[in-house]
Design an enzyme around this catalytic site. Structure first.
Site, mmCIF file in Angstrom:
data_model
loop_
_atom_site.group_PDB
_atom_site.id
_atom_site.type_symbol
_atom_site.label_atom_id
_atom_site.label_comp_id
_atom_site.label_asym_id
_atom_site.label_seq_id
_atom_site.Cartn_x
_atom_site.Cartn_y
_atom_site.Cartn_z
ATOM 1 C CB CYS A 248 -6.076 -11.079 32.106
ATOM 2 S SG CYS A 248 -5.256 -12.310 33.098
ATOM 3 N NE ARG B 232 -8.067 -4.732 33.343
ATOM 4 C CZ ARG B 232 -9.206 -4.478 33.957
ATOM 5 N NH1 ARG B 232 -9.726 -3.283 33.893
ATOM 6 N NH2 ARG B 232 -9.841 -5.408 34.632
ATOM 7 C CD1 TRP C 38 -0.598 -9.411 36.707
ATOM 8 C CD2 TRP C 38 -1.708 -10.963 37.857
ATOM 9 N NE1 TRP C 38 -0.243 -9.288 38.027
ATOM 10 C CE2 TRP C 38 -0.909 -10.225 38.753
ATOM 11 C CE3 TRP C 38 -2.497 -12.000 38.362
ATOM 12 C CZ2 TRP C 38 -0.867 -10.484 40.118
ATOM 13 C CZ3 TRP C 38 -2.459 -12.262 39.729
ATOM 14 C CH2 TRP C 38 -1.651 -11.501 40.594
ATOM 15 C CG ASN D 166 -9.469 -11.138 31.088
ATOM 16 O OD1 ASN D 166 -8.436 -11.507 30.551
ATOM 17 N ND2 ASN D 166 -9.937 -9.912 30.985
ATOM 18 N N GLY D 167 -9.930 -14.552 34.008
ATOM 19 C CA GLY D 167 -10.625 -15.294 35.068
ATOM 20 C C GLY D 167 -9.917 -16.612 35.342
ATOM 21 C CD GLU E 234 -4.334 4.486 50.906
ATOM 22 O OE1 GLU E 234 -4.613 3.330 51.259
ATOM 23 O OE2 GLU E 234 -4.118 4.781 49.713
ATOM 24 C CE LYS F 249 -1.558 3.969 47.799
ATOM 25 N NZ LYS F 249 -2.903 3.718 47.438
ATOM 26 C CD GLU G 118 -0.209 0.296 45.921
ATOM 27 O OE1 GLU G 118 -0.633 -0.604 45.186
ATOM 28 O OE2 GLU G 118 -0.946 1.183 46.393
ATOM 29 C CG HIS H 110 0.366 -2.522 73.650
ATOM 30 N ND1 HIS H 110 0.128 -2.977 74.927
ATOM 31 C CD2 HIS H 110 -0.183 -1.284 73.581
ATOM 32 C CE1 HIS H 110 -0.561 -2.067 75.598
ATOM 33 N NE2 HIS H 110 -0.763 -1.023 74.798
ATOM 34 C CE LYS I 163 -6.300 1.744 39.443
ATOM 35 N NZ LYS I 163 -5.834 2.409 40.662
HETATM 36 O O1 M6R Z 1 -10.754 -1.349 42.556
HETATM 37 P P1 M6R Z 1 -10.790 -1.502 44.038
HETATM 38 O O2 M6R Z 1 -10.973 -0.189 44.741
HETATM 39 O O3 M6R Z 1 -11.813 -2.488 44.504
HETATM 40 O O4 M6R Z 1 -9.378 -2.047 44.425
HETATM 41 C C1 M6R Z 1 -9.080 -2.409 45.736
HETATM 42 C C2 M6R Z 1 -7.601 -2.636 45.909
HETATM 43 O O5 M6R Z 1 -7.157 -3.656 45.063
HETATM 44 C C3 M6R Z 1 -6.783 -1.375 45.620
HETATM 45 O O6 M6R Z 1 -7.205 -0.294 46.394
HETATM 46 C C4 M6R Z 1 -5.302 -1.634 45.879
HETATM 47 O O7 M6R Z 1 -5.072 -1.844 47.224
HETATM 48 C C5 M6R Z 1 -4.461 -0.476 45.354
HETATM 49 N N1 M6R Z 1 -3.376 -0.965 44.551
HETATM 50 C C6 M6R Z 1 -3.885 0.364 46.436
HETATM 51 O O8 M6R Z 1 -3.189 1.441 45.936
#
Ligand code: M6R
Length: 608
Positions: free
Chosen positions: A2, A27, A75, A99-100, A483, A487, A490, A506, A603
């Site tokens: 949010c 965000r 959100w 927010n929260g 990683e 990517k 997501e 395994h 974000k």
């Molecule tokens: O802001 P942060 O680095 O703490 O965020 C951590 C994760 O939420 C963030 O890296 C998330 O996994 C990304 N969307 C990955 O691309």
């Protein structure tokens, strides 16, 4: 997640609120709303499900010249995304954005019999609670907010206005960021300083437990216990260009392509190739303290966690006396892990606001362990709460998928490891190859991005219809493959998972069939031949393999090979990760999906 904005001044509040909310779109959100008040206190409340464009349609029929207002992108947590659940929420004369999460909202709701609830949100409960102290003139607005917040359990960043006081905004925070922008005859509010860029360069970052009463030319901050706080005005370093697409179609591509520059910023003034040394000012640990370190705990979520895993492999290579444990923050915060006293914790976060990472930081500090932040967002909560830190300085990362932050987090942590190794007397001959490669990286990153871009675009078109992918690597290429899989999943919504090559037999080998394709990272080095055997096993079972390698002589009959030409060896997995980033990007555009704001994601994950 949010976003909050607020304005009080001499200009049209609606304009700032909408442009501010647009800045916070990255965000993640699923509804939006604003409320403004005219001089008599008459309110114009506009809310819409979905994108801010929907809110703008309503605005077109309700344009006002009101000079005060608050706005929000929501959100959904409590209650579906809908107009009635969108903020601002009203109770009596007050409007609230939040927010929260208010954890005890059910109990609080029980006691608020006078209010007819219109939404399913915890936020409306807080609005009603504040109003219960405010209505009938019991308390002035700021005091009513304080009384209510004293009863609240959970996290909040809030902004409140009242029809009875149409010249003031009350804001408060606990666990959810809030910034007050100091302007000329105007005060601006935002949950993220990027909404303030271009309006003012001066900002006050509220701390947890602080409440501010702001008007167009005054900002009065107190704690929840009514102690006055003398505010520190800080400079917002971000400029407009850093938060615009700069000619690229998507922020993601811009952020991938700007890595030579962002990585150079991470290194600036920190490495000396003539003396083969690293100097980090921020951690604030003496040589003696560095020498004593025996354990490193690296804490992060998502991409930050993967960066920690990869950095951990490097640090172990050149500092044999150290054990490194990289942990997922959401798990670690509830583990009963004992941290030895001779440990230091690296708290890794791009945003510096991730709720689980922040919670770990607080737990670890309670155990008396020194914490070092590896953070990007300057002035963020984690950056302010750690004992010392190394900013990665990659500039704003807008796209939900983290790219340039990963590359720089790995290098910042590796440099921290090198400072420990230096203090422990590790021979400079051991560290030199790492330092030399780090110094070369920005140029090598540039070469790889430009030389592989077109090929990756073509390969992505071939695989865009697949729904399953397996990423494979071993040693330092294993975290890089994790990683890569994150990517891809997501943003393209392809079911992608990573496995260490050695784990294939395994279990995961059973998956190999025509529904899957495999991305195999094969860096030159001692484990290259073993990894080749693993690729053979996949090929023998009809795998659709894409190999990414820096071995010029690679000549196996796989479907696609991306050959990276580079003099880098130790950090080759970082270069391979660039290929993953571009591949995920082009797969997503080929599938016609929203690159920068993937569904269901935000974000900055500021709630648990
Ligand atoms: O802001 P942060 O680095 O703490 O965020 C951590 C994760 O939420 C963030 O890296 C998330 O996994 C990304 N969307 C990955 O691309």
């Amino acid at each position: 997640m949010c976003g909050i904005v607020g304005y009080v001044g001499n200009k049209k509040a609606q304009s700032f609120l909408i442009s501010g909310l647009k800045r916070l779109e990255y965000r993640g959100y699923d509804s939006a709303g604003i409320v403004t008040l005219d001089e008599s206190g008459a309110a114009t409340l506009l809310r819409a499900k979905g994108k801010i464009a929907n809110l703008e349609e309503k605005l077109a029929k309700n344009a006002k010249t009101d000079k005060i207002g608050i706005g929000h992108t929501r959100w959904a947590t409590h209650g579906e995304p809908s107009e009635k659940n969108a903020h601002p929420h009203q109770a009596g004369n007050i409007y609230l954005v939040h927010n929260g999460i208010i954890e005890n909202y059910k109990e609080l709701k029980e006691s608020l019999k006078d209010h007819r609830f219109k939404s399913e949100t915890d936020t409306e409960v807080l609005a009603a609670l504040i109003n219960s102290f405010y209505k009938d003139g019991k308390y002035p607005l700021a005091n009513a907010v304080v009384q209510a917040l004293k009863l609240v359990q959970g996290t909040y960043g809030i902004a409140v206005v009242s029809r009875k006081n149409p010249d003031e905004i009350v804001v408060a925070r606990s666990g959810s960021p809030l910034v007050v922008g100091v302007g000329h005859d105007e005060t601006l509010i935002a949950s993220d300083a990027s909404a303030l860029v271009g309006h003012t360069k001066r900002a006050i970052y509220l701390n947890d437990g602080e409440v501010a009463l702001v008007t167009k030319n005054s900002i009065e901050i107190r704690t929840l216990n009514s102690e006055p706080v003398s505010a520190k005005v800080e400079e917002i370093e971000t400029n407009l260009a850093a938060i615009q697409k700069g000619g690229y179609e998507h922020f993601l591509l811009k952020e991938i392509m700007e890595q030579p520059k962002s990585l150079a910023e991470t290194l600036r003034g920190r490495i000396n190739t003539k003396t083969s040394t690293v100097h980090l000012g921020g951690p604030g640990l003496s040589e003696a303290e560095l020498r004593k370190i025996k354990h490193l705990v690296i804490v992060g979520c998502g991409t930050a966690y993967h960066a920690g895993l990869l950095a951990g492999y490097y640090i172990e290579q050149f500092t044999p006396e150290i054990t490194v444990e990289t942990v997922i923050a959401s798990e670690y915060r509830y583990r009963s892990a004992y941290i030895p006293k001779d440990s230091v914790a690296l708290i890794v976060s791009q945003s510096g606001e991730t709720a689980d990472t922040l919670a770990c930081l607080r737990e670890i500090k309670k155990q008396g362990i020194k914490t070092i932040g590896i953070v990007n967002a300057i002035g963020s909560t984690i950056a302010r709460e750690v004992d010392g830190g190394t900013y990665v300085h990659v500039g704003p990362e807008i796209s939900v998928a983290s790219t340039k932050a990963f590359t720089s987090q790995v290098i910042a942590m590796t440099m921290f490891g090198i400072t420990i190794a230096q203090a422990k007397g590790v021979k400079s001959g051991v560290l030199k190859p790492y330092i030399e490669e780090i110094a070369k990286l920005p140029k090598e990153v540039e070469n790889v991005l430009s030389s592989t871009n077109e090929q990756i675009k073509t390969i992505a078109k071939k695989y865009a219809k697949y729904e399953h992918a397996i990423y494979l690597g071993r040693d330092t290429a294993y975290p890089a493959s994790m990683e890569g899989a994150l990517k891809l999943k997501e943003i393209s919504y392809i079911d992608a998972n990573a496995y260490a090559f050695g784990e294939l037999k395994h279990g995961p080998l059973a998956l190999v069939d025509d529904r899957f394709f495999e991305v195999a990272f094969l860096p030159k080095g001692t484990l290259f031949d073993k990894a080749i055997s693993n690729v053979q096993e996949v090929l023998a079972r009809g795998g659709h393999v894409i190999v990414v390698t820096n071995e010029k002589k690679f000549d196996m009959p796989v479907e696609n090979v991306v050959k990276i030409t580079t003099s880098i060896e130790l950090f080759a997995p970082i270069l391979m990760n660039l290929v993953s980033q571009l591949f995920a990007y082009y797969m997503t555009t080929a599938r016609g999906l929203n690159v920068d704001q993937p569904r269901n994601l935000a974000k900055s994950v500021t709630v648990e």
